[in-house]
Design a protein around this motif. Structure first.
Motif, mmCIF file in Angstrom:
data_model
loop_
_atom_site.group_PDB
_atom_site.id
_atom_site.type_symbol
_atom_site.label_atom_id
_atom_site.label_comp_id
_atom_site.label_asym_id
_atom_site.label_seq_id
_atom_site.Cartn_x
_atom_site.Cartn_y
_atom_site.Cartn_z
ATOM 1 N N GLY A 136 0.828 -1.208 0.000
ATOM 2 C CA GLY A 136 0.000 0.000 0.000
ATOM 3 C C GLY A 136 0.858 1.253 0.000
ATOM 4 N N ALA A 137 1.968 1.223 0.745
ATOM 5 C CA ALA A 137 2.889 2.362 0.774
ATOM 6 C C ALA A 137 3.526 2.573 -0.600
ATOM 7 C CB ALA A 137 3.971 2.131 1.823
ATOM 8 N N THR A 138 3.840 1.478 -1.277
ATOM 9 C CA THR A 138 4.407 1.584 -2.627
ATOM 10 C C THR A 138 3.401 2.208 -3.586
ATOM 11 O OG1 THR A 138 5.813 -0.340 -2.247
ATOM 12 C CG2 THR A 138 5.416 0.276 -4.540
ATOM 13 N N LEU A 139 2.158 1.785 -3.489
ATOM 14 C CA LEU A 139 1.115 2.352 -4.346
ATOM 15 C C LEU A 139 0.932 3.835 -4.042
ATOM 16 C CD1 LEU A 139 -1.133 1.656 -6.446
ATOM 17 C CD2 LEU A 139 -2.654 1.300 -4.488
ATOM 18 N N GLY A 140 0.845 4.176 -2.761
ATOM 19 C CA GLY A 140 0.650 5.566 -2.369
ATOM 20 C C GLY A 140 1.827 6.457 -2.720
ATOM 21 N N ASP A 151 15.851 11.773 -8.752
ATOM 22 C CA ASP A 151 15.002 10.927 -9.581
ATOM 23 C C ASP A 151 15.323 9.484 -9.219
ATOM 24 O OD1 ASP A 151 17.370 10.214 -10.936
ATOM 25 O OD2 ASP A 151 17.004 11.641 -12.549
ATOM 26 N N GLU A 152 14.832 8.542 -9.994
ATOM 27 C CA GLU A 152 15.030 7.133 -9.641
ATOM 28 C C GLU A 152 16.491 6.696 -9.724
ATOM 29 O OE1 GLU A 152 13.327 7.026 -13.924
ATOM 30 O OE2 GLU A 152 13.239 8.302 -12.131
ATOM 31 N N GLY A 178 15.996 8.455 -5.499
ATOM 32 C CA GLY A 178 14.547 8.317 -5.397
ATOM 33 C C GLY A 178 14.002 7.029 -5.982
ATOM 34 N N ARG A 179 14.849 6.011 -6.070
ATOM 35 C CA ARG A 179 14.417 4.742 -6.677
ATOM 36 C C ARG A 179 13.308 4.064 -5.866
ATOM 37 N NH1 ARG A 179 18.593 -0.268 -7.952
ATOM 38 N NH2 ARG A 179 17.016 -1.866 -8.305
ATOM 39 N N PHE A 180 13.369 4.190 -4.543
ATOM 40 C CA PHE A 180 12.360 3.560 -3.683
ATOM 41 C C PHE A 180 10.944 3.987 -4.056
ATOM 42 C CE2 PHE A 180 9.728 3.926 0.219
ATOM 43 C CZ PHE A 180 9.602 2.586 0.527
ATOM 44 N N PHE A 181 10.792 5.249 -4.446
ATOM 45 C CA PHE A 181 9.463 5.761 -4.781
ATOM 46 C C PHE A 181 9.053 5.440 -6.212
ATOM 47 C CE2 PHE A 181 10.721 8.221 -1.094
ATOM 48 C CZ PHE A 181 9.575 8.145 -0.325
ATOM 49 N N ALA A 182 9.914 4.762 -6.945
ATOM 50 C CA ALA A 182 9.583 4.342 -8.315
ATOM 51 C C ALA A 182 9.949 2.881 -8.505
ATOM 52 C CB ALA A 182 10.335 5.217 -9.322
ATOM 53 N N VAL A 183 9.862 2.107 -7.421
ATOM 54 C CA VAL A 183 10.430 0.764 -7.407
ATOM 55 C C VAL A 183 9.833 -0.157 -8.469
ATOM 56 C CG1 VAL A 183 8.865 -0.029 -5.582
ATOM 57 C CG2 VAL A 183 11.063 -1.163 -5.893
ATOM 58 N N TYR A 184 8.547 -0.028 -8.751
ATOM 59 C CA TYR A 184 7.927 -0.888 -9.762
ATOM 60 C C TYR A 184 7.774 -0.189 -11.118
ATOM 61 C CZ TYR A 184 6.486 -3.928 -5.849
ATOM 62 O OH TYR A 184 6.454 -4.751 -4.741
ATOM 63 N N GLY A 185 8.164 1.051 -11.189
ATOM 64 C CA GLY A 185 8.044 1.783 -12.444
ATOM 65 C C GLY A 185 6.611 1.802 -12.965
ATOM 66 N N VAL A 208 -0.076 -3.042 -11.799
ATOM 67 C CA VAL A 208 -0.060 -4.488 -12.054
ATOM 68 C C VAL A 208 0.400 -5.236 -10.812
ATOM 69 C CG1 VAL A 208 1.030 -6.315 -13.409
ATOM 70 C CG2 VAL A 208 0.277 -4.215 -14.531
ATOM 71 N N MET A 209 1.434 -4.722 -10.158
ATOM 72 C CA MET A 209 1.954 -5.360 -8.943
ATOM 73 C C MET A 209 0.943 -5.279 -7.804
ATOM 74 S SD MET A 209 4.909 -6.683 -9.627
ATOM 75 C CE MET A 209 5.756 -6.886 -8.056
ATOM 76 N N TRP A 210 0.240 -4.173 -7.695
ATOM 77 C CA TRP A 210 -0.788 -4.042 -6.655
ATOM 78 C C TRP A 210 -1.912 -5.046 -6.887
ATOM 79 C CZ3 TRP A 210 -1.766 -2.711 -1.960
ATOM 80 C CH2 TRP A 210 -3.073 -2.444 -1.533
#
Length: 199
Positions: A120-124, A139-140, A144-151, A156-158
Motif C-alpha cells: 500500500g505504501a508503494t502504491l501511495g 530521480d530514480e 529516489g528509486r524507492f518511490f519508483a520501485v515498480y516503475g 499491475v503489482m498491486w
C-alpha cells in the motif's frame, strides 16, 4: 460499529477498517514534503532500517505464496541503491540501525497482512514521487528509486498482491492478517519516532 462495504472482498474491507486511521495519522507525520536533503537522507536510512529486517523476516514464508513474486517485491535493494546515490558508502550503510521486530510470521495470512502495509505504501508513493523529485532534485537514479520501485508496473503489482490477499478467506486467517497489518503500522510509527524523522 463500521460495516464493511459489500462490494469489497471481506479481507480488504477488514484491513481498511482496521488500519485507515493509523495510516492517515502516520502519513501526516512523515516528512514527504521536505526540501531538506539531509532530512530526506535520514528518512531513507530509517526506511532501510525498517524494511531490511522486516523483509528478511517475511522471506521464507513469502516465497511459498503462489503468485506473489516475492523476489521482485523486496524494497531493500532500492533503498540501498538510494543510500549509495545519496552519498553513503558501504560501511555507513552497514552501520544503519535495524529495527528489532516482535512480529511472528507463521503463515501466508501473516505475510499478506504485513504486505498490505508495505505494498500500500508503494502504491501511495506514486502520488508523492513527482513532488519529491522536484523539491529535492532527485530521480530514480539519484536517490529516489524507492518511490519508483515498480516503475510503470505499479498497478499491475498491486493487483497481483490483491489476488493473493483475496485468497485469505477463513475468518481466523483474516483476523491474523488484520493483526499483522495493525502491528506493522504500529512498529513503523515507533521506529520512525525512534529515528527522529517524524514531524
Amino acid at each position: 460499529m463500521t460495516v464493511p462495504p459489500k462490494s469489497l472482498p471481506l479481507i480488504l474491507s477488514e484491513l481498511r477498517i482496521a488500519t485507515t486511521q493509523q495510516h492517515q495519522l502516520l502519513e501526516k507525520r512523515i516528512p514527504f514534503f521536505t526540501a531538506d536533503q539531509e532530512l530526506y537522507t535520514r528518512l531513507i536510512e530509517a526506511y532501510f532500517g525498517f524494511y531490511r529486517p522486516l523483509e528478511n523476516l517475511l522471506c521464507q514464508t513469502a516465497m511459498t505464496i503462489s503468485g506473489l513474486d516475492w523476489l521482485i517485491r523486496s524494497k531493500t535493494p532500492s533503498l540501498e541503491a538510494d543510500l549509495y546515490a545519496l552519498g553513503l558508502d558501504a560501511d555507513e550503510i552497514a552501520r544503519i540501525p535495524q529495527c528489532a521486530f516482535s512480529l511472528e510470521i507463521n503463515c501466508a495470512a501473516d505475510v499478506l497482512g504485513v504486505l498490505y502495509v508495505l505494498e500500500g505504501a508503494t502504491l501511495g508513493g506514486q502520488s508523492l514521487r513527482n513532488g519529491l523529485y522536484s523539491r529535492l532534485g532527485i530521480d530514480e537514479h539519484r536517490g529516489g528509486r524507492f518511490f519508483a520501485v515498480y516503475g510503470t508496473s505499479t498497478l499491475v503489482m498491486w493487483r497481483g498482491f490483491l489476488a493473493c490477499l483475496y485468497e485469505v478467506r477463513d475468518p481466523a486467517e483474516r483476523a491474523q492478517s488484520v493483526v499483522a497489518a495493525e502491528a506493522t503500522f504500529k512498529a513503523f510509527e515507533h521506529w520512525l519516532e525512534r529515528r527522529r524523522v517524524l514531524q
